[in-house]
Design a protein around this motif. Structure first.
Motif, PDB file in Angstrom:
ATOM      1  N   ARG A   1     -15.128  -3.886   5.598  1.00  0.00           N
ATOM      2  CA  ARG A   1     -13.900  -3.983   6.548  1.00  0.00           C
ATOM      3  C   ARG A   1     -12.738  -4.100   5.754  1.00  0.00           C
ATOM      4  NH1 ARG A   1     -17.079  -8.455  10.733  1.00  0.00           N
ATOM      5  NH2 ARG A   1     -18.554  -7.049  11.326  1.00  0.00           N
ATOM      6  N   ILE A   2     -12.661  -3.702   4.545  1.00  0.00           N
ATOM      7  CA  ILE A   2     -11.661  -3.595   3.777  1.00  0.00           C
ATOM      8  C   ILE A   2     -11.321  -2.022   3.437  1.00  0.00           C
ATOM      9  CG2 ILE A   2     -10.297  -4.077   1.599  1.00  0.00           C
ATOM     10  CD1 ILE A   2     -11.612  -6.769   1.694  1.00  0.00           C
ATOM     11  N   LYS A   3     -10.473  -1.367   3.603  1.00  0.00           N
ATOM     12  CA  LYS A   3     -10.286  -0.048   3.419  1.00  0.00           C
ATOM     13  C   LYS A   3      -9.875   0.260   2.103  1.00  0.00           C
ATOM     14  CE  LYS A   3      -9.239   1.087   8.476  1.00  0.00           C
ATOM     15  NZ  LYS A   3      -8.141   1.519   9.129  1.00  0.00           N
ATOM     16  N   LYS A   4     -10.038   1.446   1.594  1.00  0.00           N
ATOM     17  CA  LYS A   4      -9.611   1.648   0.220  1.00  0.00           C
ATOM     18  C   LYS A   4      -8.090   1.908   0.420  1.00  0.00           C
ATOM     19  CE  LYS A   4     -10.477   4.600  -3.804  1.00  0.00           C
ATOM     20  NZ  LYS A   4     -11.080   5.826  -4.341  1.00  0.00           N
ATOM     21  N   ASN A   5      -7.342   1.403  -0.885  1.00  0.00           N
ATOM     22  CA  ASN A   5      -5.818   1.323  -1.086  1.00  0.00           C
ATOM     23  C   ASN A   5      -5.059   0.561   0.322  1.00  0.00           C
ATOM     24  OD1 ASN A   5      -6.252   2.668  -3.205  1.00  0.00           O
ATOM     25  ND2 ASN A   5      -6.293   4.719  -2.363  1.00  0.00           N
ATOM     26  N   GLU A   6      -5.815  -0.262   1.116  1.00  0.00           N
ATOM     27  CA  GLU A   6      -5.248  -0.881   2.060  1.00  0.00           C
ATOM     28  C   GLU A   6      -4.050  -1.596   1.645  1.00  0.00           C
ATOM     29  OE1 GLU A   6      -6.551  -3.472   5.864  1.00  0.00           O
ATOM     30  OE2 GLU A   6      -8.071  -2.766   4.545  1.00  0.00           O
TER      31      GLU A   6
ATOM     32  N   ARG B   1       5.623 -15.467  -6.238  1.00  0.00           N
ATOM     33  CA  ARG B   1       6.734 -14.672  -5.696  1.00  0.00           C
ATOM     34  C   ARG B   1       6.296 -13.184  -5.907  1.00  0.00           C
ATOM     35  NH1 ARG B   1      11.276 -17.242  -4.425  1.00  0.00           N
ATOM     36  NH2 ARG B   1      11.222 -18.721  -6.191  1.00  0.00           N
ATOM     37  N   PHE B   2       5.919 -12.543  -4.820  1.00  0.00           N
ATOM     38  CA  PHE B   2       5.531 -11.143  -4.983  1.00  0.00           C
ATOM     39  C   PHE B   2       6.986 -10.322  -4.879  1.00  0.00           C
ATOM     40  CE2 PHE B   2       1.621 -12.587  -3.551  1.00  0.00           C
ATOM     41  CZ  PHE B   2       0.760 -12.226  -4.467  1.00  0.00           C
ATOM     42  N   LYS B   3       6.976  -9.211  -5.768  1.00  0.00           N
ATOM     43  CA  LYS B   3       8.161  -8.367  -5.734  1.00  0.00           C
ATOM     44  C   LYS B   3       8.271  -7.322  -4.589  1.00  0.00           C
ATOM     45  CE  LYS B   3       9.738  -9.993 -10.371  1.00  0.00           C
ATOM     46  NZ  LYS B   3      10.184  -9.612 -11.643  1.00  0.00           N
ATOM     47  N   LYS B   4       7.544  -7.207  -3.723  1.00  0.00           N
ATOM     48  CA  LYS B   4       7.243  -6.253  -2.786  1.00  0.00           C
ATOM     49  C   LYS B   4       6.673  -6.987  -1.393  1.00  0.00           C
ATOM     50  CE  LYS B   4       2.769  -5.301  -5.034  1.00  0.00           C
ATOM     51  NZ  LYS B   4       2.205  -4.103  -5.509  1.00  0.00           N
ATOM     52  N   HIS B   5       6.854  -6.311  -0.294  1.00  0.00           N
ATOM     53  CA  HIS B   5       6.539  -6.777   0.818  1.00  0.00           C
ATOM     54  C   HIS B   5       4.966  -6.608   1.307  1.00  0.00           C
ATOM     55  CE1 HIS B   5      10.618  -8.001   1.880  1.00  0.00           C
ATOM     56  NE2 HIS B   5      11.066  -6.775   2.005  1.00  0.00           N
ATOM     57  N   TYR B   6       4.349  -5.764   0.767  1.00  0.00           N
ATOM     58  CA  TYR B   6       3.036  -5.454   1.107  1.00  0.00           C
ATOM     59  C   TYR B   6       2.155  -5.452  -0.204  1.00  0.00           C
ATOM     60  CZ  TYR B   6       4.564  -3.510   5.307  1.00  0.00           C
ATOM     61  OH  TYR B   6       5.090  -3.580   6.645  1.00  0.00           O
ATOM     62  N   LEU B   7       0.974  -6.030   0.228  1.00  0.00           N
ATOM     63  CA  LEU B   7      -0.109  -6.392  -1.035  1.00  0.00           C
ATOM     64  C   LEU B   7      -1.213  -5.573  -1.113  1.00  0.00           C
ATOM     65  CD1 LEU B   7       0.084 -10.211  -0.640  1.00  0.00           C
ATOM     66  CD2 LEU B   7       1.650  -8.876  -2.140  1.00  0.00           C
ATOM     67  N   THR B   8      -1.765  -5.183  -2.132  1.00  0.00           N
ATOM     68  CA  THR B   8      -2.974  -4.518  -2.474  1.00  0.00           C
ATOM     69  C   THR B   8      -3.967  -5.667  -2.425  1.00  0.00           C
ATOM     70  OG1 THR B   8      -2.925  -4.395  -4.646  1.00  0.00           O
ATOM     71  CG2 THR B   8      -1.900  -2.645  -3.526  1.00  0.00           C
TER      72      THR B   8
END
Length: 626
Positions: free
Chosen positions: A337-342, A376-383
């Motif tokens: 239930r986790i896609k590659k490069n999601e 503190r992530f420097k982007k809005h989307y996480l791998t």
């Protein structure tokens, strides 16, 4: 003629004299033997038997050092009614020299007995075997010196001198506090025949108490001579003593002591309440070390030692924090239930940026609760890599919501939570998790379920150190968890016995285990576990820093952990480190973070494995797995 007659007469007289002289000596010898029997002993019965005390078995390290053993102890006693008053001082001086017991102590005991209750007096219950042998020799010398005198009793005379007899056993811990509290401690008890025996109360002493005490006393029986010695013949009985079973551990003494030294140093540096470390073979479950900074000497337990008596690795339940994240994510991966490069949203929108315009820390609203990220992530989307490497609560809980309540609960249970690990230690706790129905919302959407979210990052549940270590073995063993074992085998009557092996259990697929392993290695290379990195070794792991909960509230106290593994291509170990309540204020306030406390300890433990040749760094091992 008369001359010959006189000569014959003289010869006859000489012969008669010699005959009567020999007869006289023989009579004296018989009287002497008779007096010896009358004065020194009661007349012995024709048959007698003597028991030889058997003792409790040993606990032995894998490198053949006796961690604990039992030794026979002896009782020294006299009957003060037989002590010659004029030779009392001589006896006390000699006994004090031979026994190393202070003169004054012996004198006080004898004087009190003579004054209040003349008769049998025990001078010591705790004589070791070497001293007992010397005191037996002293007993013969005292008879020659006539320090004791015979007493008239009905039917004759008796004489009782210094008596040295087996009084029981004493448990000896040769290396004092080494391997405690795991080895445990004992208590003494008296048998019906007034012998001192011991039984286990905690640790291995308790877990294997029946086997350790599975002993049989030796027996010598037969007719005895006038000197009370047993004379052996075909009708005699000889049964050699059989001591209790011995435990041979998987733990080598040298590695254990080196690890304990590391913990002592770091406990002081981090001002921690306790530090726990364990090394387990990832393939077999053999525990090579289980060490605590809080130890005690089982032979001398003081009031201050009471908090250290428990094996907190299996008896203390706590909220483990972020070390649970790889486990929760592996359950989702295993269901595909986790896609590659999601990519997952980090919930760190620019409208909440600070004055410098930096990305804010993510905040996820779950019902009436706000879940926050520390990093503190420097982007809005996480791998997926970002979520594990930088320990994102928000990313982890979003993945966890893809499982139903029963799926999540049963998955955690398969990993060993709410179950005992099977380690050979008593009083193991199971930990706790919310019930299945609490994982599934009744009147809200499933993704709003709070319990499932908080448990996915190690809050709202409790576990033991050993449960987490066992769970992590799956990531270094193709998805199969092993049962931790401290004892390698049991030695009894010269034979070796192994306990029935508990079947290893597949928890996740090899594919899932390999993916989590890759992420844990990357966490050491680039994330919160960087301080554990050692060239030439494959090292992976996950940090966790959790607040201590008490009375339904979180305290400003922390438990910092690092669980992971190390491989060199030949050897494969799962290692756990937990630091209880390190300093969290003042100059070193940051020590409560696992990256500053548990991770450096982990690295020192790995260095010990290298120094003692349990690991060999290889030039061709490149740890990073992207």
């Amino acid at each position: 003629m008369s001359s010959n007659f006189k000569e014959k007469d003289n010869k006859i007289k000489k012969i008669m004299f010699l005959f009567f002289f020999i007869l006289f000596l023989l009579i004296i010898l018989i009287i002497s033997i008779f007096d010896t029997i009358e004065d020194y002993r009661r007349l012995p019965s024709l048959e007698t038997s003597k028991k030889e005390l058997a003792v409790r078995g040993d606990i032995i390290s894998s490198d053949n050092f006796k961690i604990t053993t039992s030794k026979k102890i002896y009782k020294a006693s006299i009957d003060t009614r037989h002590l010659d008053e004029n030779k009392k001082e001589l006896f006390i001086k000699l006994f004090s020299i031979y026994s190393d017991i202070p003169y004054k102590k012996i004198e006080n005991k004898i004087d009190e007995s003579l004054k209040n209750a003349p008769g049998n007096l025990v001078l010591s219950y705790n004589i070791d075997s070497k001293t007992a042998k010397n005191l037996k020799e002293l007993g013969f010398k005292l008879r020659r010196l006539k320090v004791f005198k015979a007493r008239q009793v009905p039917g004759g005379k008796i004489l009782r001198g210094l008596s040295i007899t087996e009084s029981g056993e004493k448990r000896v811990y040769s290396y004092e506090n080494t391997l405690t509290p795991v080895v445990g401690y004992i208590t003494k008890f008296e048998t019906k025949n007034d012998k001192t025996r011991v039984k286990g109360i905690k640790g291995l002493e308790k877990e294997y108490n029946t086997l350790l005490n599975n002993s049989k006393d030796g027996i010598l029986s037969g007719n005895r001579d006038v000197l009370s010695y047993i004379s052996f013949n075909r009708n005699s009985t000889i049964k050699q003593r059989v001591d209790g079973a011995s435990l041979v551990l998987n733990i080598p003494l040298k590695l254990q002591k080196n690890n304990e030294m590391v913990l002592d140093i770091y406990k002081k540096k981090l001002e921690a309440q306790e530090i726990i470390v364990s090394i387990m073979d990832s393939k077999t479950g053999k525990v090579l070390s289980l060490a605590s900074s809080n130890r005690f000497n089982p032979e001398r337990i003081y009031q201050k030692d009471i908090p250290s008596l428990n094996v907190n690795a299996v008896e203390y339940q706590y909220e483990p924090g972020s070390v649970i994240k790889p486990i929760a994510i592996s359950l989702v991966l295993d269901k595909n239930r986790i896609k590659k490069n999601e990519l997952l949203f980090a919930y760190n929108t620019k409208d909440r940026a600070n004055k410098e315009g930096e990305f804010p820390r993510g905040q996820f609203k779950l019902g009436r609760f706000i879940i926050k990220d520390d990093h503190r992530f420097k982007k809005h989307y996480l791998t997926l890599d970002d979520i594990v490497i930088f320990s994102s609560n928000i990313g982890t809980l979003q993945f966890a919501q893809r499982l139903s309540g029963p799926e999540f609960f049963e998955g955690m249970k398969r990993f060993g939570f709410t179950r005992k690990t099977g380690i050979d230690l008593p009083y193991e706790k199971k930990g706790s998790m919310p019930k299945v129905w609490q994982f599934s919302a009744n009147d809200k959407k499933e993704e709003d379920n709070v319990y499932k979210a908080t448990v996915s990052y190690g809050q709202g549940m409790t576990a033991t150190f050993m449960q987490i270590l066992k769970a992590y073995s799956a990531f270094n063993n193709d998805g199969v968890v092993v049962t931790p074992k401290i004892v390698s085998y049991i030695e009894m009557n010269g034979s070796k016995y192994k306990e029935d092996k508990i079947k290893d259990e597949r928890i996740i697929t090899k594919r899932t285990a390999d993916e989590i392993k890759r992420l844990l290695i990357k966490t050491v290379d680039k994330g919160t576990g960087k301080a554990a990195k050692i060239p030439g070794l494959e090292i992976g792991g996950k940090t966790g820093t959790a607040q201590i909960a008490r009375g339904g509230k979180y305290l400003k106290k922390y438990i910092s952990s690092f669980f992971g593994f190390v491989n060199d291509g030949e050897h494969s170990y799962t290692i756990g480190v937990t630091v209880m309540d390190p300093v969290s204020k003042g100059k070193y306030w940051y020590y409560h973070y696992a990256s500053w406390s548990a991770v450096p300890v982990f690295k020192e433990i790995v260095n010990n494995l290298i120094r003692l040749n349990y690991l060999s760094p290889k030039k061709d091992i490149i740890s990073t797995k992207d």
